[in-house]
Design a protein around this motif. Structure first.
Motif, PDB file in Angstrom:
ATOM      1  N   HIS A   1       0.823  -1.217   0.000  1.00 34.29           N
ATOM      2  CA  HIS A   1       0.000   0.000   0.000  1.00 34.29           C
ATOM      3  C   HIS A   1       0.857   1.267   0.000  1.00 34.29           C
ATOM      4  O   HIS A   1       0.471   2.286  -0.578  1.00 34.29           O
ATOM      5  CB  HIS A   1      -0.980  -0.027   1.174  1.00 34.29           C
ATOM      6  N   LEU A   2       2.031   1.190   0.608  1.00 31.58           N
ATOM      7  CA  LEU A   2       2.958   2.331   0.596  1.00 31.58           C
ATOM      8  C   LEU A   2       3.468   2.584  -0.823  1.00 31.58           C
ATOM      9  O   LEU A   2       3.477   3.725  -1.298  1.00 31.58           O
ATOM     10  CB  LEU A   2       4.129   2.050   1.549  1.00 31.58           C
ATOM     11  N   ALA A   3       3.843   1.504  -1.521  1.00 29.18           N
ATOM     12  CA  ALA A   3       4.322   1.646  -2.904  1.00 29.18           C
ATOM     13  C   ALA A   3       3.226   2.228  -3.795  1.00 29.18           C
ATOM     14  O   ALA A   3       3.485   3.085  -4.650  1.00 29.18           O
ATOM     15  CB  ALA A   3       4.794   0.296  -3.438  1.00 29.18           C
TER      16      ALA A   3
ATOM     17  N   LEU B   1      11.390  -5.596  -4.207  1.00 30.20           N
ATOM     18  CA  LEU B   1      11.296  -6.546  -5.327  1.00 30.20           C
ATOM     19  C   LEU B   1      11.786  -7.937  -4.930  1.00 30.20           C
ATOM     20  O   LEU B   1      11.577  -8.898  -5.645  1.00 30.20           O
ATOM     21  CB  LEU B   1      12.093  -6.028  -6.535  1.00 30.20           C
ATOM     22  N   LYS B   2      12.447  -8.037  -3.761  1.00 30.56           N
ATOM     23  CA  LYS B   2      12.917  -9.350  -3.269  1.00 30.56           C
ATOM     24  C   LYS B   2      11.851 -10.034  -2.412  1.00 30.56           C
ATOM     25  O   LYS B   2      12.057 -11.151  -1.933  1.00 30.56           O
ATOM     26  CB  LYS B   2      14.207  -9.176  -2.461  1.00 30.56           C
ATOM     27  N   SER B   3      10.722  -9.353  -2.212  1.00 31.23           N
ATOM     28  CA  SER B   3       9.624  -9.935  -1.424  1.00 31.23           C
ATOM     29  C   SER B   3       9.070 -11.169  -2.137  1.00 31.23           C
ATOM     30  O   SER B   3       9.240 -11.338  -3.340  1.00 31.23           O
ATOM     31  CB  SER B   3       8.516  -8.887  -1.274  1.00 31.23           C
ATOM     32  N   ASN B   4       8.393 -12.026  -1.376  1.00 30.73           N
ATOM     33  CA  ASN B   4       7.769 -13.215  -1.985  1.00 30.73           C
ATOM     34  C   ASN B   4       6.341 -12.942  -2.447  1.00 30.73           C
ATOM     35  O   ASN B   4       5.683 -13.806  -2.996  1.00 30.73           O
ATOM     36  CB  ASN B   4       7.739 -14.382  -0.974  1.00 30.73           C
ATOM     37  N   ASP B   5       5.869 -11.725  -2.189  1.00 28.28           N
ATOM     38  CA  ASP B   5       4.469 -11.386  -2.474  1.00 28.28           C
ATOM     39  C   ASP B   5       4.355 -10.698  -3.840  1.00 28.28           C
ATOM     40  O   ASP B   5       4.925  -9.624  -4.049  1.00 28.28           O
ATOM     41  CB  ASP B   5       3.964 -10.451  -1.359  1.00 28.28           C
TER      42      ASP B   5
ATOM     43  N   ARG C   1       4.112  -5.916  -7.995  1.00 24.91           N
ATOM     44  CA  ARG C   1       3.347  -5.095  -8.929  1.00 24.91           C
ATOM     45  C   ARG C   1       3.338  -3.636  -8.482  1.00 24.91           C
ATOM     46  O   ARG C   1       3.621  -2.734  -9.269  1.00 24.91           O
ATOM     47  CB  ARG C   1       1.910  -5.617  -9.047  1.00 24.91           C
ATOM     48  N   ALA C   2       2.992  -3.413  -7.218  1.00 19.74           N
ATOM     49  CA  ALA C   2       2.915  -2.041  -6.702  1.00 19.74           C
ATOM     50  C   ALA C   2       4.277  -1.355  -6.753  1.00 19.74           C
ATOM     51  O   ALA C   2       4.387  -0.183  -7.113  1.00 19.74           O
ATOM     52  CB  ALA C   2       2.386  -2.065  -5.264  1.00 19.74           C
ATOM     53  N   THR C   3       5.332  -2.116  -6.408  1.00 17.13           N
ATOM     54  CA  THR C   3       6.680  -1.546  -6.372  1.00 17.13           C
ATOM     55  C   THR C   3       7.170  -1.198  -7.764  1.00 17.13           C
ATOM     56  O   THR C   3       7.736  -0.125  -7.988  1.00 17.13           O
ATOM     57  CB  THR C   3       7.663  -2.531  -5.697  1.00 17.13           C
ATOM     58  N   ALA C   4       6.935  -2.088  -8.724  1.00 18.40           N
ATOM     59  CA  ALA C   4       7.371  -1.823 -10.101  1.00 18.40           C
ATOM     60  C   ALA C   4       6.690  -0.566 -10.637  1.00 18.40           C
ATOM     61  O   ALA C   4       7.312   0.260 -11.311  1.00 18.40           O
ATOM     62  CB  ALA C   4       7.071  -3.025 -10.995  1.00 18.40           C
TER      63      ALA C   4
ATOM     64  N   GLU D   1       0.311  -8.488 -16.591  1.00 20.77           N
ATOM     65  CA  GLU D   1       0.634  -7.441 -17.576  1.00 20.77           C
ATOM     66  C   GLU D   1       1.029  -6.109 -16.955  1.00 20.77           C
ATOM     67  O   GLU D   1       1.903  -5.412 -17.448  1.00 20.77           O
ATOM     68  CB  GLU D   1      -0.557  -7.231 -18.526  1.00 20.77           C
ATOM     69  N   THR D   2       0.369  -5.764 -15.850  1.00 21.47           N
ATOM     70  CA  THR D   2       0.677  -4.489 -15.176  1.00 21.47           C
ATOM     71  C   THR D   2       2.118  -4.498 -14.688  1.00 21.47           C
ATOM     72  O   THR D   2       2.863  -3.532 -14.880  1.00 21.47           O
ATOM     73  CB  THR D   2      -0.281  -4.264 -13.986  1.00 21.47           C
ATOM     74  N   LEU D   3       2.518  -5.606 -14.073  1.00 29.22           N
ATOM     75  CA  LEU D   3       3.882  -5.760 -13.569  1.00 29.22           C
ATOM     76  C   LEU D   3       4.872  -5.731 -14.739  1.00 29.22           C
ATOM     77  O   LEU D   3       5.899  -5.052 -14.697  1.00 29.22           O
ATOM     78  CB  LEU D   3       3.992  -7.079 -12.786  1.00 29.22           C
TER      79      LEU D   3
END
Length: 396
Positions: free
Chosen positions: A293-295, A324-328, A333-336, A370-372
């Motif tokens: 949610h922060l990203a 980006l090293k998270s497993n989630d 997606r949010a970070t990218a 696709e978003t990612l």
């Protein structure tokens, strides 16, 4: 003299006790006794189900042994408040399973629960609203609640003071607000303003629950930007909640800010209230829910003025790369998307590159999401463009 504890004051049920009840095949017996004549026995059996149905296996067993129909039938006995509290509690916890919610709809339990939203003791109300909040996760039930006139009494309960009731009622109102027709009623009754005022509640659970409920309200309001601006001091209040110590409050407030920032005028106001440094301060977190949610909030806030540059100056970029090293995958997606927005600024590109972002994003360009995929490719393209321009400037 022995003091009687209300259901809401009971201590948490130890797992060993729940296990004992299951292993002794007691769920079957508890269910059987729900259909008896003895109200005290019915109350104790419903109460035992209430205690144990936090557990998924128990919820399935209650359904398997035909316990949902007698629970729904017992709702009509609204004179015996102790029995009603136990039954509504059992229905609330059983409704955590979607299969059970479908059964409760068949048995017309939702209509009866709506009737119980007025003139009941708090102990009963907490459970009734909790049950409706779970049932509301299904779209068909959100319409049933509206048609039965359930939205006004739900909104009315937002003015209460009982913490458990407020947590449940904010969840129910938020779930109802995902339907535009319901949202019109909530707005007309000033429900969004009441939710907003609950952000001032001293309990973090209530603050978080209210902030989560505000998100669908903004998404489904006719003129969300104008509605949010009409709350005097509302934007400053929500930005200041980013100073909370509670991770759930922070995640919910970031989600609300993502929705608020869709309106340019409101994004300008929260920028003036210092949203960028406060979001940046939270970047060093390992909590995946907060990260996501922060990203998203950072990504959305990049759309105004020099916020992109400001996020770089307040050191938000390097910690984001680590997400980006998270497993989630929802964090990816949010970070990218956030990195793609931030990469429009050359200095941020340099920081990302130094922190090894290209290697991490390359693996995501082949994602089925696709978003990612697009955000990862866009970010790499911006970094590459900067590198080529730098080389050209260097070597001509």
């Amino acid at each position: 003299m022995k003091t009687r504890h209300t259901t809401s004051e009971r201590l948490p049920t130890p797992p060993s006790y729940r296990l004992a009840i299951k292993t002794e095949r007691m769920i079957e017996n508890l269910v059987k006794n729900l259909s008896g004549e003895n109200e005290e026995l019915q109350m104790h059996c419903a109460s035992a189900i209430f205690k144990c149905a936090e557990d998924e296996e128990t919820r399935d067993l209650v359904r398997h042994h035909g316990g949902l129909q007698p629970l729904a039938t017992l709702l009509s006995n609204s004179e015996n408040k102790e029995l009603l509290a136990a039954v509504t509690g059992a229905i609330w916890k059983c409704a955590i399973s979607r299969e059970n919610v479908t059964k409760f709809r068949e048995y017309k339990a939702i209509e009866t629960l709506v009737v119980l939203l007025t003139d009941q003791p708090e102990e009963v109300l907490v459970n009734v609203v909790g049950a409706l909040g779970e049932c509301c996760q299904e779209p068909a039930n959100r319409a049933i609640i509206r048609k039965c006139g359930g939205i006004p009494p739900l909104v009315n309960l937002l003015t209460g003071t009982n913490k458990a009731l407020l947590v449940n009622v904010t969840k129910a109102v938020g779930a109802c607000a995902t339907e535009p027709e319901n949202m019109m009623i909530i707005d007309r009754l000033d429900g969004v303003r009441l939710l907003w005022s609950l952000l001032k509640n001293p309990h973090p659970d209530v603050q978080a629950s209210a902030a989560w409920a505000i998100c669908p309200c903004i998404e489904n309001a006719k003129d969300a930007g104008e509605m949010v601006r009409s709350f005097v001091g509302g934007l400053e209040l929500i930005v200041n909640l980013l100073k909370s110590e509670n991770k759930e409050v922070l995640a919910s407030v970031c989600a609300a800010i993502t929705n608020i920032a869709k309106d340019e005028e409101n994004l300008a106001v929260i920028t003036d209230h210092g949203v960028v440094p406060l979001l940046s301060k939270l970047a060093n977190t390992n909590n995946d829910k907060l990260r996501r949610h922060l990203a998203e909030a950072i990504s959305r806030c990049c759309m105004w003025g020099s916020n992109r540059i400001a996020f770089g100056e307040t050191k938000a970029v390097a910690p984001l790369v680590r997400y980006l090293k998270s497993n989630d995958t929802s964090v990816h997606r949010a970070t990218a998307q956030a990195l793609y927005q931030l990469s429009e600024d050359p200095n941020n590109c340099i920081t990302m590159h130094e922190n090894g972002v290209v290697k991490l994003l390359l693996g995501m360009v082949g994602s089925t999401d696709e978003t990612l995929q697009e955000a990862a490719a866009g970010c790499i393209a911006n970094i590459r463009r900067l590198a080529l321009a730098t080389e050209k400037a260097k070597y001509g």
